[in-house]
Write an enzyme that holds these catalytic residues in place. Structure first.
Site, PDB file in Angstrom:
ATOM      1  N   ASP A  35       0.573  -1.052  -0.227  1.00  0.00           N
ATOM      2  CA  ASP A  35       0.103  -0.128   0.266  1.00  0.00           C
ATOM      3  C   ASP A  35       0.747   1.168  -0.022  1.00  0.00           C
ATOM      4  O   ASP A  35       1.669   1.420   0.831  1.00  0.00           O
ATOM      5  CB  ASP A  35      -1.134   0.108   1.098  1.00  0.00           C
ATOM      6  CG  ASP A  35      -2.245  -1.171   1.050  1.00  0.00           C
ATOM      7  OD1 ASP A  35      -2.828  -1.348   0.231  1.00  0.00           O
ATOM      8  OD2 ASP A  35      -1.672  -1.759   1.839  1.00  0.00           O
ATOM      9  N   ASP A 176      -9.612  -6.047  -0.066  1.00  0.00           N
ATOM     10  CA  ASP A 176      -8.985  -5.414   1.067  1.00  0.00           C
ATOM     11  C   ASP A 176      -9.576  -4.608   2.148  1.00  0.00           C
ATOM     12  O   ASP A 176     -10.729  -3.865   1.925  1.00  0.00           O
ATOM     13  CB  ASP A 176      -7.802  -4.329  -0.229  1.00  0.00           C
ATOM     14  CG  ASP A 176      -6.511  -3.995   1.198  1.00  0.00           C
ATOM     15  OD1 ASP A 176      -6.416  -4.500   1.655  1.00  0.00           O
ATOM     16  OD2 ASP A 176      -6.287  -3.235   1.006  1.00  0.00           O
TER      17      ASP A 176
END
Length: 220
Positions: A35, A176
């Site tokens: 991320d 996610d």
């Protein structure tokens, strides 16, 4: 219905990711989910993109990059070693701009994904499904780890899966946010192919056991 598991880098220190990637691979992980946040699209700023090349060279696992940034194409030069890159539809003013960015990723020989935040209408990316390799459905509000899974994501996954089947498309559906052993099977049952998990696995006593709980379970 076989699926794969991506483990987020967020719960780990960068310096330990080489060793953790080896352990996670042995435990059944398929990808490291990276991320990258710029502090603009989301409040947090984390995982500097210039570390990606180093991580790709040392990681036992392929990198699944999630760009939570307002200008994703500026980050592509740091992501050339990635297996896949997902960019958020919300940062583009038009579908044409988003299509162009997706093509920029594909031109690098990298799988291209479009990410959609929790409260963004599912319809906003439907016209992109024919050109992407994956759609990343957020099951929490993008920007920080440790949030609880929101069932709103299940409706998006189910819709995209129905479109995939109806039009004979081959994109993958990744989900996610707050994924754990309690909700993983619900995601898989409605069409998710890749499940991203972070703290659930990182904080578990046994990586292999927790990762196995995120993979398709038969009734046998």
């Amino acid at each position: 219905m076989e699926n794969r598991v991506a483990i987020s880098t967020l719960p780990f220190k960068f310096e330990e990711l080489q060793e953790k990637s080896r352990i996670l691979k042995e435990a059944g992980t398929d990808f490291l989910h990276c991320d990258i946040m710029d502090g603009k699209f989301v409040k947090n700023s984390t995982f500097m993109p210039d570390k990606l090349e180093k991580l790709a060279a040392t990681s036992e696992l392929p990198l699944d990059v999630h760009l939570m940034v307002v200008e994703p194409t500026k980050y592509l030069k740091f992501c050339k070693m990635a297996h896949s890159i997902s960019i958020h539809c919300e940062v583009f003013k038009t579908l044409t701009e988003c299509r162009t960015a997706i093509e920029s990723i594909k031109n690098l020989g990298i799988k291209a994904g479009v990410a959609i935040d929790l409260h963004t209408p599912a319809k906003n990316v439907i016209q992109l499904l024919q050109i992407v390799d994956l759609v990343l459905v957020m099951s929490v509000k993008a920007g920080s780890g440790g949030q609880k899974f929101d069932a709103l994501a299940l409706e998006k996954i189910k819709l995209y899966d129905s479109i995939r089947e109806e039009k004979s498309l081959n994109f993958e559906i990744e989900v996610d946010g707050g994924i754990n052993g309690d909700n993983a099977q619900k995601c898989i049952q409605v069409g998710a192919n890749i499940l991203v998990s972070g703290s659930y696995v990182a904080n578990s006593a046994n990586f292999a056991t927790s990762i196995n709980s995120l993979k398709y379970q038969t009734d046998d």
